[in-house]
Every structure is written in C-alpha cells, then in structure tokens.
Design an enzyme around this catalytic site. Structure first.
Site, PDB file in Angstrom:
ATOM      1  N   THR A 168      -9.834   0.318 -10.025  1.00  0.00           N
ATOM      2  CA  THR A 168      -8.862  -0.568  -9.384  1.00  0.00           C
ATOM      3  C   THR A 168      -8.816  -1.813 -10.241  1.00  0.00           C
ATOM      4  O   THR A 168      -9.681  -2.005 -11.090  1.00  0.00           O
ATOM      5  CB  THR A 168      -9.355  -0.911  -7.952  1.00  0.00           C
ATOM      6  OG1 THR A 168      -9.371   0.278  -7.189  1.00  0.00           O
ATOM      7  CG2 THR A 168      -8.494  -1.925  -7.241  1.00  0.00           C
ATOM      8  N   THR A 171      -4.246  -0.689  -7.135  1.00  0.00           N
ATOM      9  CA  THR A 171      -5.056   0.465  -7.517  1.00  0.00           C
ATOM     10  C   THR A 171      -4.265   1.754  -7.599  1.00  0.00           C
ATOM     11  O   THR A 171      -3.194   1.885  -6.992  1.00  0.00           O
ATOM     12  CB  THR A 171      -6.209   0.655  -6.505  1.00  0.00           C
ATOM     13  OG1 THR A 171      -7.134   1.610  -6.996  1.00  0.00           O
ATOM     14  CG2 THR A 171      -5.707   1.118  -5.152  1.00  0.00           C
ATOM     15  N   GLY A 218     -13.813  -1.592  -6.551  1.00  0.00           N
ATOM     16  CA  GLY A 218     -15.137  -1.106  -6.167  1.00  0.00           C
ATOM     17  C   GLY A 218     -15.143  -0.217  -4.942  1.00  0.00           C
ATOM     18  O   GLY A 218     -16.195  -0.006  -4.345  1.00  0.00           O
ATOM     19  N   GLY A 219     -13.977   0.300  -4.531  1.00  0.00           N
ATOM     20  CA  GLY A 219     -13.947   1.199  -3.374  1.00  0.00           C
ATOM     21  C   GLY A 219     -14.593   0.535  -2.170  1.00  0.00           C
ATOM     22  O   GLY A 219     -14.313  -0.617  -1.850  1.00  0.00           O
ATOM     23  N   ARG A 253       0.833  -1.194   0.000  1.00  0.00           N
ATOM     24  CA  ARG A 253       0.000   0.000   0.000  1.00  0.00           C
ATOM     25  C   ARG A 253       0.876   1.257   0.000  1.00  0.00           C
ATOM     26  O   ARG A 253       1.947   1.272   0.625  1.00  0.00           O
ATOM     27  CB  ARG A 253      -0.846  -0.048   1.268  1.00  0.00           C
ATOM     28  CG  ARG A 253      -1.812   1.092   1.463  1.00  0.00           C
ATOM     29  CD  ARG A 253      -2.943   1.044   0.484  1.00  0.00           C
ATOM     30  NE  ARG A 253      -4.100   1.787   0.948  1.00  0.00           N
ATOM     31  CZ  ARG A 253      -5.127   2.094   0.161  1.00  0.00           C
ATOM     32  NH1 ARG A 253      -5.140   1.719  -1.106  1.00  0.00           N
ATOM     33  NH2 ARG A 253      -6.153   2.754   0.641  1.00  0.00           N
TER      34      ARG A 253
HETATM   35  O1  DON Z   1      -7.990   0.990  -1.374  1.00  0.00           O
HETATM   36  C1  DON Z   1      -9.171   1.226  -1.537  1.00  0.00           C
HETATM   37  O2  DON Z   1     -10.053   0.768  -0.845  1.00  0.00           O
HETATM   38  C2  DON Z   1      -9.570   2.122  -2.697  1.00  0.00           C
HETATM   39  N1  DON Z   1      -8.498   3.003  -3.007  1.00  0.00           N
HETATM   40  C3  DON Z   1      -9.942   1.257  -3.870  1.00  0.00           C
HETATM   41  C4  DON Z   1     -10.436   2.060  -5.022  1.00  0.00           C
HETATM   42  C5  DON Z   1     -11.261   1.282  -5.952  1.00  0.00           C
HETATM   43  O3  DON Z   1     -11.511   0.132  -5.773  1.00  0.00           O
HETATM   44  C6  DON Z   1     -11.801   2.007  -7.095  1.00  0.00           C
HETATM   45  N2  DON Z   1     -12.337   1.070  -8.069  1.00  0.00           N
HETATM   46  N3  DON Z   1     -13.327   0.874  -8.554  1.00  0.00           N
END
Ligand code: DON
Length: 582
Positions: free
Chosen positions: A392, A410, A485-486, A116
């Site tokens: 992502t 991501t 998917g955040g 990360r």
């Molecule tokens: O690490 C995370 O939870 C977010 N930065 C992920 C972002 C994400 O999945 C966007 N995609 N659709």
C-alpha cells in the site's frame, strides 16, 4: 525480578482521570531504543516553512513540491503525487485500486473522502468458497479478486471540491513519468522472484513490468509505460469519465472477459467516491482527525487511544514491558470490536459513536489487569498469523496556507490481483480479499472478521487504512501521518502519534522507532527484529503474553510534524521514500 514501575499508573487510575481530560504526560522518561535496533534516529529531519511533501518515492515527492511551488494547494499536490505514484510505484500506487483522503484545511474545516473499491454487482456472499466450503485463492489473485476501482473518482471528486490548479496540469507530470523513468532500487525490490513468477502468469503484466525477456529491469534502465500513458491521457482529457467510460472502461471489461472476472461497464459507470464525516477524537489534549468507515482506521484508533489515555504512558519506560502490555491490552479490545462491528456504513448499522466514546473506553478498560494478559479467547475467536506479501502507499502534504492532506491508497497485495489491464497499462486491485470471504476465517492479514463485512453487491470492503491529521490544543496543525501494513496500519499510526504526544519524540525518532503489534487474533504480540530487548520479552511472557519476533512490521510511515510553524518530515527508513520541503 520484574521492576515495578506501576506506581504512576495506579495513581492515575486511583485518581480516576477521565479520558480527554488528561494532559501531556511526559515526565522526563528518557527514550532509548534497544541496542540491537537497526535504524539511526539521530539523523536530522527534512525541514521547511512553506510546504512539505513526503511520499514513498523521490520522483513523486518532487512532483508534489513542484505543484506547491507553482501555487497549488495541498489537494492539488496530493492529486499530482497520487497519479505519479501510479507510474513510479506501480506495486502500490495506482489507478486500479482505491483509498482514503483526510484533509484539514486552513479555514478550520475537515473532510474525509472515501474512494474505496466496491464489490461488483455480480458479487455474491460465498463467491470464494469451493465445494468443500473452503476459501479459494481467487479473492487474492486473478480477475475475480478485483473490486471496482475508486482512485480516479477519488482524485476527481477531491479536485472538484478543493482543486485550485487545472486538472490537466496535475496529470502532466505522471504522463511525463509514464513516457519513461529511471528504475531505482525500490522498484526492483518489489519484483522478488516469487513476484516475477506471479506476474508472469498474466501476459500484460509480464510485458509491462518484466521487460528483460520476462525478467525485471535493472537499476538505471528506463521503464516506459505507453499503455498507461495513453490511459492517463484519457483521464487528463475527460476527468473521471476517461476511466469509468469509453476506451478505458471497455479495456477493463475486455480484460475481465479474458479472465472470468465480473466487473461490468455498469459497475464502472456506477462508481463514485463519497465524502464522509471524519472520525475525530481527543488524545492528550490534541484533536485527532482520521478516516471513518468504510475504513476501520479512525474508529479503531479512537477506541485504543481512549483506553490508553486512562494511563500515564509517558511515565513508563519506553518499550518496557509495562507499556507494551498496556498497548496490547488496549489493541486486542479495539480490534475485537473492529472485526466484529465495522463494515461499509452504507450497508450495515455500526455503533460508531459508542465505539469512539471515552465512556465506552472506560468500560473496556475495566477488564484490563496490570498483572496479567487477558486471553483473546475471553474477548473473541482464534486464527493464524498474518503474512507479509502486501503493499500500500501513503503520502502526506502540507501547503503554505496550512492546508494538510493525508492519503493512503492501495491495490491491497503488492501488484494487487497481478492482472494488468491489457492495452490500458495498469494493475487491478485484489481488494475483494478485505471482505470476510467466509466470516470467522482469517484473510491474508490474519484478520478474523464477521458477517457485517461479508460480500454484497455494491458494498465497500472494510479497510484498516488510517490517514490521520492531529491538531494541537489550540487547533493548529501538529501532525500528518499514515502508513501501509494491512492489519498493522492502525497500531502503527497510533504508535507514531503516541511517540510524539507521550514521549516527545521528534519526527525521525517517531517514525524510526521499533514497533509492536497486536490485533486481538492471533493472540500474539509481534515485534520487529531487534525492537524489544530480551528482558522486556521475558517480562511480557511472565504476564502471559505470547511474544513473536517478525523481520518487520510492514509499515512505511510518511509523516510531517509541525512545531512553531516549522514543518519537519521523515520517510520511513524501513522501505525508503523521500520527504522534500518548499
Ligand atoms: O485496506 C486495507 O486495510 C488493506 N487492503 C491494506 C493493504 C496494505 O496495507 C498492504 N500493505 N502493506
């Protein structure tokens, strides 16, 4: 009149079936998707015996399969796929971002690698607040939104421990793709008119991704990325030092100076991916292995799974209101804990053991009513709805020996900060927005997070990414899964697992099935358009839920299922990647 299918649930609760002692629950309930659902679950999955790769892009998947054919293991293939995705899916695949790898190896060991991003040393608690104490958009767009990238260190560290083929050889396919690849629909789809406007603000981004006079390439064009190729070549020659030191590092810092960013040479030199102990828990007799903090994915999924294991979900109609109600109740409780407690474990003490324990799940479940929604305000604070301009990428690999790797990585938003490092050809992340820029205020995913996840120098921002591997009761590999998917990542991954273990779906059904989401705040159940029928929505509303249709829940699951030695895989039809076997 509502039907009353609660009989079996009442029975299970009355019999005080404890978490971890329940067994597979399918009672023959026939799973049917709503007639309005748009994906066909009748297609045959991709199958193979000797290995499988499923990723968001056909070219990258092919690279991974070639590595397996050349005798590489799952980690080798994952490294090659990762660098290839940085070339062909630059909106999410990356070397300027970060992520997580979960591995389950044929010798029975498991591992979790945290690569990360980290806050730069000059980052401060309130760096995104203006004079009126409001959060500015600088955590989302531009140079200040970037954390120190972790991806290259992640791949390097993974290779040092598990790689069997030469690092140089694993980089070669990405170098070749950077020389030029044929543009396809998925890439064009990432360059929406508003994205074109955003990228146009940054000349190096426009030069790289908008080669037709400031406009996107067209299908069939060849996209050449010479600066990216040169950067990949430095990484190929010098390993992680080819990114964190020397010319690449100088170019990153020069880009920072151009846009008032704060990442320094020292920040880059200090970055290192770290091995962590995976979160592991039992669900329906299976062992689920997932990512620990700095991702919230594994711990939050453990809490929701432990709560839901107290109920005989398989006896409830698929996507009937009873099951969606229980999902929402378990999820709101798990996300309330996520948002409050979880953060970078190197900075904050977090109650990981308690949050993932079946005993705690029983305490949490005690307040769930079968007849009414619990308002989230009785469990925590309020906020706005999540948005959808994000990206992502996840990929899953299994090799011939039974080694399995799940990687989610991501830039955060699609094309991250929108800033391409001039002369180095890659996009920088905007991961700083995953911190609580102002504790108690929603981030771009609508997640309301607390002080534990506030910004501090060198700290990792909390993630929801949930690369996950499931073993069957005998300890054999059963599933490899994950998604973007955040904030919806955790519920999406859980649903793919529940679809298989509670409803006996095959991989195509498990991935294609309509999904729902609840994240504590906002206090709403989201469902994908056409994914719930009107009667189910009405019944949920009668229970007190606020239910909203969304065009999509922005998942992109890449899943491998293993049964009797047969690998079957499916790439989420919502965006369209590709599975291929060896
Ligand atoms: O690490 C995370 O939870 C977010 N930065 C992920 C972002 C994400 O999945 C966007 N995609 N659709």
């Amino acid at each position: 009149m509502l039907r009353d299918p609660w009989g079996p649930i009442r029975y299970v609760l009355a019999a005080t079936v404890l978490a971890n002692t329940a067994c597979a629950t399918g009672t023959g309930t026939v799973v049917t998707f709503p007639a309005s659902w748009r994906f066909n679950a009748l297609e045959a999955p991709v199958t193979a015996h000797r290995g499988m790769v499923v990723s968001t892009d056909e070219l990258a998947t092919r690279v991974g399969v070639n590595v397996l054919r050349a005798g590489g293991n799952a980690v080798d293939a994952a490294i090659a796929v990762h660098f290839s995705l940085a070339v062909v899916n630059p909106e999410a695949g990356n070397i300027g971002g970060g992520g997580f790898m979960v591995a389950s190896l044929a010798d029975g060991t498991t591992a979790a690698l945290d690569f990360r991003e980290k806050a730069p040393a000059a980052a401060t608690h309130d760096m995104y607040l203006d004079a009126e104490n409001q959060v500015t958009d600088q955590s989302v767009v531009g140079h200040l939104s970037s954390g120190v990238p972790g991806s290259v260190s992640g791949m390097w560290v993974a290779h040092q421990r598990y790689g069997s083929l030469k690092w140089q050889d694993l980089l070669e396919p990405a170098l070749e793709l950077a020389r030029g690849f044929e543009v396809r629909a998925r890439f064009i789809g990432s360059l929406t008119p508003s994205m074109v406007r955003s990228l146009s603000r940054f000349p190096a981004s426009a030069a790289q991704f908008l080669p037709r006079n400031g406009q996107p390439p067209q299908i069939g064009d060849t996209l050449r990325q010479p600066d990216l190729r040169a950067t990949l070549q430095r990484i190929q020659e010098r390993g992680a030092d080819g990114f964190y030191e020397g010319e690449t590092a100088d170019l990153i810092v020069a880009e920072m100076e151009r846009g008032n960013g704060i990442i320094t040479l020292q920040d880059l030199a200090n970055y290192e991916a770290v091995w962590r102990k995976p979160v592991s828990f039992s669900y329906r007799g299976h062992t689920v292995i997932s990512m620990p903090p700095s991702s919230s994915g594994g711990a939050t999924m453990a809490e929701m799974a432990n709560i839901l294991e107290l109920y005989d979900l398989g006896s409830l109609p698929w996507h009937g209101h009873e099951r969606v109600h229980l999902y929402a109740e378990a999820w709101r409780r798990a996300y309330a804990d996520r948002n409050h407690y979880l953060a970078d474990p190197d900075f904050v003490d977090i109650p990981l053991e308690r949050m993932t324990s079946p005993t705690y799940a029983q305490e949490r479940a005690a307040s769930i009513s079968l007849n009414a929604a619990t308002p989230s305000l009785d469990v925590g604070p309020g906020m706005e709805a999540p948005q959808d301009r994000i990206n992502t990428t996840h990929f899953s690999v299994v090799d011939e020996l039974g080694n399995a790797v799940a990687v989610t990585t991501t830039l955060n938003s699609s094309y991250g900060s929108k800033v391409t490092v001039n002369g180095a050809g890659f996009v920088l992340n905007n991961e700083m927005d995953d911190f609580s820029a102002k504790p108690g205020t929603p981030n771009q995913f609508g997640l309301v997070q607390g002080e534990n996840n506030a910004i501090a120098p060198g700290k990792r921002m909390l993630s929801a990414m949930t690369p996950t591997i499931v073993l069957d009761p005998e300890g054999s590999l059963r599933m490899v899964t994950g998604t973007p998917g955040g904030g919806t990542i955790i519920t999406t991954v859980f649903q793919t697992i529940s679809n298989v273990l509670d409803y006996q779906m095959n991989v195509v059904e498990a991935v294609s099935a309509p999904r729902v989401h609840h994240q504590h705040l906002p206090d709403q159940i989201f469902y994908e358009s056409g994914g719930l029928d009107a009667e189910t929505v009405r019944s949920l509303e009668v229970l007190g839920h606020r239910v909203f249709e969304r065009p999509g829940i922005s998942g992109d699951v890449q899943m491998i299922l293993i049964e009797d030695g047969l690998l079957s895989a499916w790439s989420d039809p919502r965006r369209g990647g590709r599975a291929a076997g060896h």
